[in-house]
Design a protein around this motif. Structure first.
Motif, PDB file in Angstrom:
ATOM      1  N   LEU A   3      41.688  40.447  22.117  1.00 18.91           N
ATOM      2  CA  LEU A   3      42.878  40.088  23.385  1.00 18.91           C
ATOM      3  C   LEU A   3      41.917  39.026  24.488  1.00 18.91           C
ATOM      4  N   ALA A   4      41.082  40.012  25.637  1.00 18.62           N
ATOM      5  CA  ALA A   4      40.416  38.811  25.998  1.00 18.62           C
ATOM      6  C   ALA A   4      39.750  37.772  25.241  1.00 18.62           C
ATOM      7  N   MET A   5      39.163  37.658  24.593  1.00 15.85           N
ATOM      8  CA  MET A   5      38.917  36.142  23.917  1.00 15.85           C
ATOM      9  C   MET A   5      39.808  35.569  23.752  1.00 15.85           C
ATOM     10  N   ARG A   6      40.959  35.770  23.431  1.00 10.58           N
ATOM     11  CA  ARG A   6      41.732  34.405  23.301  1.00 10.58           C
ATOM     12  C   ARG A   6      43.002  34.585  24.335  1.00 10.58           C
ATOM     13  N   ASN A   7      42.666  35.369  25.410  1.00 11.18           N
ATOM     14  CA  ASN A   7      43.070  35.291  26.642  1.00 11.18           C
ATOM     15  C   ASN A   7      42.339  34.253  27.604  1.00 11.18           C
ATOM     16  N   ASP A   8      40.983  34.185  27.247  1.00 16.85           N
ATOM     17  CA  ASP A   8      40.035  33.260  28.249  1.00 16.85           C
ATOM     18  C   ASP A   8      40.934  31.657  28.139  1.00 16.85           C
ATOM     19  N   PHE A   9      41.728  31.318  26.792  1.00 15.80           N
ATOM     20  CA  PHE A   9      42.314  29.948  26.874  1.00 15.80           C
ATOM     21  C   PHE A   9      43.598  29.815  26.990  1.00 15.80           C
ATOM     22  N   LEU A  10      43.985  31.483  26.683  1.00 19.88           N
ATOM     23  CA  LEU A  10      45.646  30.690  26.724  1.00 19.88           C
ATOM     24  C   LEU A  10      45.872  30.449  28.048  1.00 19.88           C
ATOM     25  N   LYS A  11      45.234  31.255  28.688  1.00 22.12           N
ATOM     26  CA  LYS A  11      45.727  31.671  30.479  1.00 22.12           C
ATOM     27  C   LYS A  11      44.150  30.576  30.802  1.00 22.12           C
ATOM     28  N   PHE A  12      43.615  29.752  30.041  1.00 20.20           N
ATOM     29  CA  PHE A  12      42.473  28.940  31.027  1.00 20.20           C
ATOM     30  C   PHE A  12      42.224  28.628  32.977  1.00 20.20           C
ATOM     31  N   GLU A  13      41.278  29.470  32.973  1.00 19.10           N
ATOM     32  CA  GLU A  13      41.127  29.245  34.368  1.00 19.10           C
ATOM     33  C   GLU A  13      39.788  28.459  35.167  1.00 19.10           C
ATOM     34  N   GLY A  14      40.166  27.567  36.063  1.00 16.36           N
ATOM     35  CA  GLY A  14      39.449  26.883  36.295  1.00 16.36           C
ATOM     36  C   GLY A  14      37.817  28.011  36.971  1.00 16.36           C
ATOM     37  N   ASN A  15      38.277  29.114  37.532  1.00 14.69           N
ATOM     38  CA  ASN A  15      37.674  29.503  38.267  1.00 14.69           C
ATOM     39  C   ASN A  15      36.448  30.507  37.592  1.00 14.69           C
ATOM     40  N   ALA A  16      37.265  30.323  36.324  1.00 13.94           N
ATOM     41  CA  ALA A  16      35.606  31.499  35.150  1.00 13.94           C
ATOM     42  C   ALA A  16      35.110  30.155  35.255  1.00 13.94           C
ATOM     43  N   GLN A  17      35.540  28.808  34.494  1.00  8.11           N
ATOM     44  CA  GLN A  17      34.716  27.791  34.409  1.00  8.11           C
ATOM     45  C   GLN A  17      33.915  27.692  35.532  1.00  8.11           C
ATOM     46  N   THR A  18      34.130  27.603  36.692  1.00  8.67           N
ATOM     47  CA  THR A  18      32.660  27.509  37.255  1.00  8.67           C
ATOM     48  C   THR A  18      32.047  28.366  36.850  1.00  8.67           C
ATOM     49  N   PHE A  19      32.322  30.140  36.839  1.00 11.48           N
ATOM     50  CA  PHE A  19      31.119  31.216  37.324  1.00 11.48           C
ATOM     51  C   PHE A  19      30.253  31.126  35.565  1.00 11.48           C
ATOM     52  N   ARG A  20      31.028  30.028  34.825  1.00 12.56           N
ATOM     53  CA  ARG A  20      30.068  29.845  33.190  1.00 12.56           C
ATOM     54  C   ARG A  20      29.291  28.685  33.285  1.00 12.56           C
ATOM     55  N   LEU A  21      29.828  27.519  34.635  1.00 10.81           N
ATOM     56  CA  LEU A  21      29.103  26.164  35.306  1.00 10.81           C
ATOM     57  C   LEU A  21      27.864  26.624  35.964  1.00 10.81           C
TER      58      LEU A  21
END
Length: 467
Positions: free
Chosen positions: A139-157
């Motif tokens: 569910l978390a893997m799916r929600n990573d995209f269904l609830k895509f967050e720029g804040n999470a992308q910042t951490f990944r970047l």
């Protein structure tokens, strides 16, 4: 002298700020929307100017902690610790946001919602290998995209995408990585009622980094680093005041409209009354110079901005002192600006921005163009990512000329991660990696590049390649 032979005088946290400043994503912010997409008005803010302003305010909060706050000012070398960490996270806080502002974020979320069945459900005429792989998506893997967050992308970047050879990104300290997370929680654990958990701040691809950060900083899921509260307040101050200033600089409204709106929204608030009284007095005094209406508005709103920010910063510092125990205990539920004496002013400013800036027809039209651009791009890039000869070999040849070309236009760094050439990606389901390659590419684009790439790909997307 070789760089390796130079004596390092900077602290680790000062190096963090420098590493963020010199990173490519910071430069890209110059062509990313703050409020007004595709804006060519020199005075109107981009994500880059907004981020520098937030960084500046945050650094000032660090100076407050180093010299004026009794609980922190006696910490050894605090003046070279708090200001650079806060300046770094202020500069970095929007790096993961896609082009076209919040419309870009919504476009990504809604693209995945529209295609959820074909992407996330192991049904239909697919191979057993593909069926098993998609079945591994949590569910978390799916929600990573269904609830895509720029804040999470910042951490990944910051931790993955910029330097892929060492699997540490730009190699920031754990303190800075902890402090940059406004939402230290996974996408399947978000909940309303707390400022720190209403959104997610990392993807499942960075869970190992999160575990290390939590282990060494003493934090836990849903508990913010104390400095994250101050950075969030600086962001709120910057956009609430400065978006109003930009709407006036664009002549969407006048400064008199702003004063009247604030009075109507917060008629009994002393801070608002004092701010407006000062603004009107300054407005009247400036008239004697014979300025045009535009110049008069411009001069008055600049003075208003200076005073509003000063009052709000002071109120947040006081709120930090008053709520320090809750902050350190991880029990604070509302953001600092809302808890402060400047809360009514901030609320009124945000309502003004929403009515007079965000909903202006010119803004909505440009946002729609950006939204459609991202939607179309994602359709075309998904072809390039998924239409290949072998599902279990992401690097295998694409099955149509268009898919081959579209895949070649994706960043080589991002493709290297997707193809499993970086250890951190190897244990993730292929379908998760496909979706993440798409969001890595789209969120990394500038407004202008997204439009140009969309035009380029559409020019080749004809005939059988569309099927």
């Amino acid at each position: 002298m070789e760089a390796a032979d130079a004596v390092e005088r900077r602290t680790p946290w000062e190096r963090d700020y420098d590493r963020v400043l010199f990173s490519t994503p910071v430069r890209r912010l110059a062509d990313k929307t703050q409020v007004f997409p595709l804006e060519k008005h020199d005075s109107v803010r981009t994500r880059l100017t907004h981020s520098h302003e937030v960084s500046n305010l945050a650094r000032g909060m660090g100076i407050f902690l180093s010299y004026d706050f009794k609980e922190t000012r006696d910490i050894e070398k605090c003046a070279r610790t708090f200001p650079p960490i806060l300046a770094a996270i202020g500069l970095a806080h929007d790096l993961g946001n896609p082009p076209f502002g919040h419309q870009g974020e919504r476009a990504i979320q809604q693209w995945f919602e529209r295609n959820a069945a074909s992407i996330f459900e192991p049904v239909g005429n697919i191979s057993d290998l593909m069926r098993q792989d998609i079945g591994k998506l949590t569910l978390a893997m799916r929600n990573d995209f269904l609830k895509f967050e720029g804040n999470a992308q910042t951490f990944r970047l910051l931790t993955r995408l910029q330097t892929v050879t060492n699997d540490r990104g730009i190699n920031l300290t754990l303190a800075t990585l902890a402090a940059v997370m406004k939402y230290p929680i996974a996408s399947d654990q978000t909940k309303d009622g707390s400022a720190a958990t209403k959104k997610h701040g990392y993807f499942q691809s960075e869970v190992d980094v999160i575990k290390t950060v939590f282990e060494h900083t003493g934090l836990d899921s849903g508990v913010r680093h104390p400095l994250a509260w101050l950075m969030e307040a600086c962001d709120d101050i910057a956009y609430s005041v400065l978006d109003a200033e930009d709407s006036i600089k664009k002549s969407l409204v006048s400064v008199s409209d702003l004063f009247a709106y604030l009075e109507a929204e917060a008629p009994n608030d002393k801070l608002v009354k004092d701010l407006i009284d000062f603004g009107r007095k300054n407005h009247q005094e400036t008239r004697k110079y014979g300025l045009s209406p535009a110049e008069l508005n411009d001069s008055t709103i600049q003075r208003f901005r200076v005073n509003a920010i000063g009052l709000m910063v002071g109120a947040v510092q006081k709120a930090f002192e008053e709520n320090y125990e809750q902050i350190m205990g991880g029990t604070l539920d509302k953001d600092l600006l809302a808890k402060s004496e400047a809360g009514p002013l901030a609320t009124a400013l945000k309502k003004f921005d929403k009515v007079h800036a965000y909903r202006h027809p010119s803004v909505l039209a440009l946002e729609l163009r950006g939204y459609n651009t991202i939607y179309t791009l994602m359709d075309m890039l998904w072809e390039g990512i998924t239409k290949r000869q072998s599902y279990d070999d992401p690097a295998s040849k694409r099955i149509t000329p268009f898919a081959e070309f579209a895949y070649s236009r994706i960043s080589e760094n991002y493709r290297r991660i997707f193809e499993g050439k970086v250890p951190s990606a190897q244990d993730l389901p292929i379908r998760y990696r496909e979706a993440q390659l798409l969001t890595d590419m789209v969120s990394g684009m500038t407004d202008g590049y997204a439009i140009e790439l969309c035009k380029e790909l559409e020019g080749f997307r004809v005939g059988p390649s569309r099927s």
